[in-house]
Design a protein around this motif. Structure first.
Motif, PDB file in Angstrom:
ATOM      1  N   UNK A  66       0.827  -1.206   0.000  1.00 20.30           N
ATOM      2  CA  UNK A  66       0.000   0.000   0.000  1.00 20.30           C
ATOM      3  C   UNK A  66       0.860   1.254   0.000  1.00 20.30           C
ATOM      4  N   UNK A  67       0.447   2.228  -0.799  1.00 18.07           N
ATOM      5  CA  UNK A  67       1.032   3.567  -0.772  1.00 18.07           C
ATOM      6  C   UNK A  67      -0.108   4.531  -0.483  1.00 18.07           C
ATOM      7  N   UNK A  68       0.082   5.412   0.489  1.00 20.60           N
ATOM      8  CA  UNK A  68      -0.981   6.306   0.920  1.00 20.60           C
ATOM      9  C   UNK A  68      -0.492   7.747   0.803  1.00 20.60           C
ATOM     10  N   UNK A  69      -1.192   8.542   0.002  1.00 19.93           N
ATOM     11  CA  UNK A  69      -0.825   9.939  -0.179  1.00 19.93           C
ATOM     12  C   UNK A  69      -1.906  10.828   0.403  1.00 19.93           C
ATOM     13  N   UNK A  70      -1.506  11.738   1.293  1.00 22.37           N
ATOM     14  CA  UNK A  70      -2.443  12.741   1.799  1.00 22.37           C
ATOM     15  C   UNK A  70      -2.298  13.966   0.908  1.00 22.37           C
ATOM     16  N   UNK A  71      -3.195  14.069  -0.064  1.00 22.60           N
ATOM     17  CA  UNK A  71      -3.075  15.098  -1.089  1.00 22.60           C
ATOM     18  C   UNK A  71      -4.441  15.341  -1.709  1.00 22.60           C
ATOM     19  N   UNK A  72      -4.657  16.541  -2.217  1.00 19.57           N
ATOM     20  CA  UNK A  72      -5.869  16.839  -2.962  1.00 19.57           C
ATOM     21  C   UNK A  72      -5.856  16.054  -4.270  1.00 19.57           C
ATOM     22  N   UNK A  73      -6.918  15.317  -4.538  1.00 15.49           N
ATOM     23  CA  UNK A  73      -6.945  14.417  -5.699  1.00 15.49           C
ATOM     24  C   UNK A  73      -6.817  15.174  -7.014  1.00 15.49           C
ATOM     25  N   UNK A  74      -7.371  16.365  -7.092  1.00 19.83           N
ATOM     26  CA  UNK A  74      -7.317  17.126  -8.342  1.00 19.83           C
ATOM     27  C   UNK A  74      -5.890  17.570  -8.649  1.00 19.83           C
ATOM     28  N   UNK A  75      -5.186  18.038  -7.635  1.00 23.36           N
ATOM     29  CA  UNK A  75      -3.790  18.429  -7.842  1.00 23.36           C
ATOM     30  C   UNK A  75      -2.931  17.212  -8.151  1.00 23.36           C
ATOM     31  N   UNK A  76      -3.204  16.110  -7.446  1.00 23.63           N
ATOM     32  CA  UNK A  76      -2.445  14.882  -7.694  1.00 23.63           C
ATOM     33  C   UNK A  76      -2.590  14.426  -9.137  1.00 23.63           C
ATOM     34  N   UNK A  77      -3.823  14.446  -9.659  1.00 26.60           N
ATOM     35  CA  UNK A  77      -4.076  13.948 -11.018  1.00 26.60           C
ATOM     36  C   UNK A  77      -3.332  14.767 -12.068  1.00 26.60           C
ATOM     37  N   UNK A  78      -3.129  16.042 -11.804  1.00 23.81           N
ATOM     38  CA  UNK A  78      -2.424  16.899 -12.761  1.00 23.81           C
ATOM     39  C   UNK A  78      -0.955  16.518 -12.883  1.00 23.81           C
ATOM     40  N   UNK A  79      -0.391  15.899 -11.846  1.00 25.87           N
ATOM     41  CA  UNK A  79       1.043  15.599 -11.829  1.00 25.87           C
ATOM     42  C   UNK A  79       1.352  14.103 -11.799  1.00 25.87           C
ATOM     43  N   UNK A  80       0.319  13.282 -11.847  1.00 28.87           N
ATOM     44  CA  UNK A  80       0.494  11.842 -11.690  1.00 28.87           C
ATOM     45  C   UNK A  80       1.325  11.255 -12.822  1.00 28.87           C
ATOM     46  N   UNK A  81       2.357  10.537 -12.450  1.00 31.43           N
ATOM     47  CA  UNK A  81       3.159   9.785 -13.415  1.00 31.43           C
ATOM     48  C   UNK A  81       2.755   8.324 -13.270  1.00 31.43           C
ATOM     49  N   UNK A  82       2.047   7.818 -14.246  1.00 34.81           N
ATOM     50  CA  UNK A  82       1.466   6.483 -14.145  1.00 34.81           C
ATOM     51  C   UNK A  82       2.533   5.404 -14.306  1.00 34.81           C
ATOM     52  N   UNK A  83       2.343   4.270 -13.641  1.00 36.93           N
ATOM     53  CA  UNK A  83       3.253   3.134 -13.846  1.00 36.93           C
ATOM     54  C   UNK A  83       3.125   2.600 -15.259  1.00 36.93           C
ATOM     55  N   UNK A  84       4.116   1.876 -15.705  1.00 40.80           N
ATOM     56  CA  UNK A  84       4.085   1.310 -17.048  1.00 40.80           C
ATOM     57  C   UNK A  84       3.153   0.121 -17.148  1.00 40.80           C
ATOM     58  N   UNK A  85       2.812  -0.471 -15.988  1.00 41.55           N
ATOM     59  CA  UNK A  85       1.931  -1.632 -15.986  1.00 41.55           C
ATOM     60  C   UNK A  85       0.465  -1.175 -16.042  1.00 41.55           C
TER      61      UNK A  85
END
Length: 214
Positions: free
Chosen positions: A108-127
């Motif tokens: 598990x990885x848990x991020x305490x962050x606003x989801x909208x801001x997170x989505x703007x910067x999310x680097x998706x895994x290759x899988x």
């Protein structure tokens, strides 16, 4: 939870049971208030019946995680790893407590962050990844364009073969939030599940198995 009269600032303690998998029967304790409406058991069972074998070995992202029970259910059913996105520090502490208690903290990885801001910067895994998005219901009225942007960002950056799932309720803004004609929509009482496949990869169309009634 529909039909419950909450006073201002009132929260009701409840527990949500994990339905199947290695954590079957374990209970996630939480405080429910008007901003936190856990997905009904019927909708959860339908969700995971539809996803079926896609979970095994897939990464899972639980956006607007709340209680975290969706992500924990995904881990229980074979997801290789889960990323929980939640901005409320009290809910984050609760998720941390439960994944540790259930023995899935290392997955598990848990991020305490606003989801909208997170989505703007999310680097998706290759899988291939399954992203489950369950926004606060007021956001459908107050933040439709941001919700649309979040869905579009995830659909754009996730690896081919990934699946985006939006949990919603009936709202006039839905057509401007979940744009495009590639959504597969299922309805379970007040809950709607919108599925989108990221083109490419080996994921096919989901086949729904009968979900148990509540």
């Amino acid at each position: 939870l529909p039909g419950v009269g909450f006073g201002i600032g009132f929260a009701m303690k409840t527990s949500v049971r994990i339905v199947a998998g290695t954590l079957r029967g374990r209970k996630v304790d939480c405080d429910v208030n008007p901003e936190l409406r856990p997905t009904s058991q019927r909708a959860r069972e339908a969700l995971f019946s539809i996803l079926g074998g896609y979970l095994e070995g897939y990464r899972f992202v639980d956006v607007f995680a709340g209680t975290g029970v969706i992500g924990m259910e995904a881990l229980s059913r074979g997801a290789s790893r889960c990323l929980f996105i939640e901005k409320d520090p009290r809910l984050v502490i609760n998720i941390e407590k439960h994944v540790a208690r259930f023995g899935v903290g290392l997955r598990s990885d848990i991020l305490r962050v606003d989801a909208y801001r997170w989505a703007e910067q999310f680097i998706a895994p290759k899988e291939p990844t399954i992203a489950f998005i369950s926004p606060p219901f007021p956001d459908f009225a107050a933040r439709p364009m941001e919700l649309c942007g979040l869905l579009d960002n995830l659909s754009r950056v996730l690896a081919p073969g990934s699946i985006v799932v939006l949990q919603a309720e009936e709202h006039e803004n839905l057509p401007t939030i979940a744009t495009g004609d590639d959504w597969d929509i299922r309805v379970y009482g007040r809950n709607q599940l919108w599925f989108r496949h990221v083109p490419g990869g080996e994921a096919g169309e989901p086949v729904e198995e009968p979900a148990a009634e509540e």
